[in-house]
Design a protein around this motif. Structure first.
Motif, mmCIF file in Angstrom:
data_model
loop_
_atom_site.group_PDB
_atom_site.id
_atom_site.type_symbol
_atom_site.label_atom_id
_atom_site.label_comp_id
_atom_site.label_asym_id
_atom_site.label_seq_id
_atom_site.Cartn_x
_atom_site.Cartn_y
_atom_site.Cartn_z
ATOM 1 N N UNK A 33 4.377 5.534 3.127
ATOM 2 C CA UNK A 33 3.289 5.022 2.286
ATOM 3 C C UNK A 33 2.545 6.176 1.636
ATOM 4 N N UNK A 34 2.187 7.164 2.416
ATOM 5 C CA UNK A 34 1.460 8.315 1.894
ATOM 6 C C UNK A 34 2.292 9.069 0.859
ATOM 7 N N UNK A 35 3.566 9.247 1.133
ATOM 8 C CA UNK A 35 4.452 9.936 0.186
ATOM 9 C C UNK A 35 4.526 9.185 -1.131
ATOM 10 N N UNK A 36 4.580 7.854 -1.076
ATOM 11 C CA UNK A 36 4.655 7.059 -2.305
ATOM 12 C C UNK A 36 3.396 7.253 -3.150
ATOM 13 N N UNK A 37 2.223 7.173 -2.528
ATOM 14 C CA UNK A 37 0.977 7.336 -3.271
ATOM 15 C C UNK A 37 0.858 8.749 -3.842
ATOM 16 N N UNK A 38 1.229 9.747 -3.068
ATOM 17 C CA UNK A 38 1.186 11.128 -3.574
ATOM 18 C C UNK A 38 2.142 11.300 -4.757
ATOM 19 N N UNK A 39 3.313 10.694 -4.679
ATOM 20 C CA UNK A 39 4.289 10.779 -5.774
ATOM 21 C C UNK A 39 3.746 10.099 -7.037
ATOM 22 N N UNK A 47 -4.688 13.485 -10.112
ATOM 23 C CA UNK A 47 -5.729 12.585 -9.660
ATOM 24 C C UNK A 47 -5.781 12.737 -8.163
ATOM 25 N N UNK A 48 -6.450 11.867 -7.518
ATOM 26 C CA UNK A 48 -6.592 11.943 -6.075
ATOM 27 C C UNK A 48 -5.837 10.769 -5.461
ATOM 28 N N UNK A 49 -4.901 11.049 -4.567
ATOM 29 C CA UNK A 49 -4.124 9.961 -3.971
ATOM 30 C C UNK A 49 -5.014 9.032 -3.150
ATOM 31 N N UNK A 50 -6.104 9.553 -2.611
ATOM 32 C CA UNK A 50 -7.007 8.691 -1.850
ATOM 33 C C UNK A 50 -7.677 7.668 -2.763
ATOM 34 N N UNK A 54 -7.446 3.625 -2.564
ATOM 35 C CA UNK A 54 -8.652 2.802 -2.637
ATOM 36 C C UNK A 54 -8.510 1.743 -3.731
ATOM 37 N N UNK A 55 -8.003 2.146 -4.907
ATOM 38 C CA UNK A 55 -7.798 1.198 -6.012
ATOM 39 C C UNK A 55 -6.821 0.095 -5.621
ATOM 40 N N UNK A 56 -5.745 0.475 -4.921
ATOM 41 C CA UNK A 56 -4.749 -0.511 -4.488
ATOM 42 C C UNK A 56 -5.365 -1.507 -3.502
ATOM 43 N N UNK A 57 -6.190 -1.011 -2.601
ATOM 44 C CA UNK A 57 -6.844 -1.905 -1.632
ATOM 45 C C UNK A 57 -7.838 -2.835 -2.324
ATOM 46 N N UNK A 58 -8.595 -2.309 -3.275
ATOM 47 C CA UNK A 58 -9.529 -3.155 -4.020
ATOM 48 C C UNK A 58 -8.791 -4.233 -4.808
ATOM 49 N N UNK A 59 -7.656 -3.860 -5.410
ATOM 50 C CA UNK A 59 -6.859 -4.840 -6.156
ATOM 51 C C UNK A 59 -6.333 -5.922 -5.217
ATOM 52 N N UNK A 60 -5.909 -5.525 -4.035
ATOM 53 C CA UNK A 60 -5.432 -6.491 -3.054
ATOM 54 C C UNK A 60 -6.549 -7.470 -2.672
#
Length: 85
Positions: A33-39, A47-50, A54-60
């Protein structure tokens, strides 16, 4: 390298203060998961992967709150607006 360092003026904690509305936490994520976001951040040119996580969680959260019909209407409006540009 100095043989001794003076930390008498040092302070513990984060170097940058946490902005209002944000909370610093430790979270365990799968390496994949972390590798995907960093990629994704790398492919987007930075940008910042964190922030991306956060954006993905808000969208969810938004999708869970928004009925399917409203989601479809919103996506269609966004895509039509994008096409018109």
């Amino acid at each position: 390298m100095e043989s001794e360092y003076d930390f008498s003026q040092g302070t513990r904690g984060a170097i940058e203060p946490t902005p209002p509305g944000k909370t610093r936490i430790a979270i365990r994520l799968d390496d994949e998961v972390l590798a995907w976001f960093r990629e994704q951040v790398h492919l987007a040119g930075g940008r910042n992967y964190q922030s991306l996580i956060n954006d993905a969680l808000l969208e969810y959260i938004q999708q869970r709150r928004e009925p399917l019909e409203e989601t479809l209407r919103r996506v269609l409006r966004e895509e039509l607006e994008r096409i018109q540009k």
